[in-house]
Design a protein around this motif. Sequence first.
Motif: not given
Length: 167
Positions: A45-54, A58-65, A87-93, A107-109
């Motif tokens: 997680x690079x950007x998440x609710x409140x900057x909490x990487x855990x 998707x709801x709430x104020x977004x901040x960098x982790x 919400x912004x992430x690095x996604x690895x497969x 609804x987010x989308x």
Amino acid sequence: MQLSQPFVELPFRFDAERLRRDVEALPDDAWRRHPTGHAGNTAVSLVSVGGDHTDDSIGGRQATTTWLRPDSYLAQTIGAFGVPVGRTRLMRIDPGAEATAHFDVHLYWFDRVRIHVPIVTTDDVEFQCGDTSVHMAPGESWVFDTFRRHNVLNPGDCHRVHLVVDT
């Protein structure tokens, strides 16, 4: 956001090698199991609710982790789009794994798109959306119709990593 076509390639190009170096600089414990539990999928997680990487909500104020350094090329890449960032992430497969076919119709989308910037990939990685599939090359940028059934197949022997920015 529902689109008139499955994929749209954006006119932005990035230095995939610089992005890869930022990804490789992350500690192993930055990577967590994919929020929906897809086998063989992990995320940072690079950007998440409140900057909490855990927090994968998707709801709430977004901040960098703590994983997104303000001086990093990852941060420059995210900022280059000039849009409000959710919400912004690095996604690895993992090698031989897939994202698992699904729809994103929450609804987010309804008023957001998801931008993909491939960082680490091989020619055999296939992104499927509806009846169409593409290979997203390193450094390109794409959006796709999240309302259509989509999946990513990684049949090779290397990890696939994308920067995934929700606008």
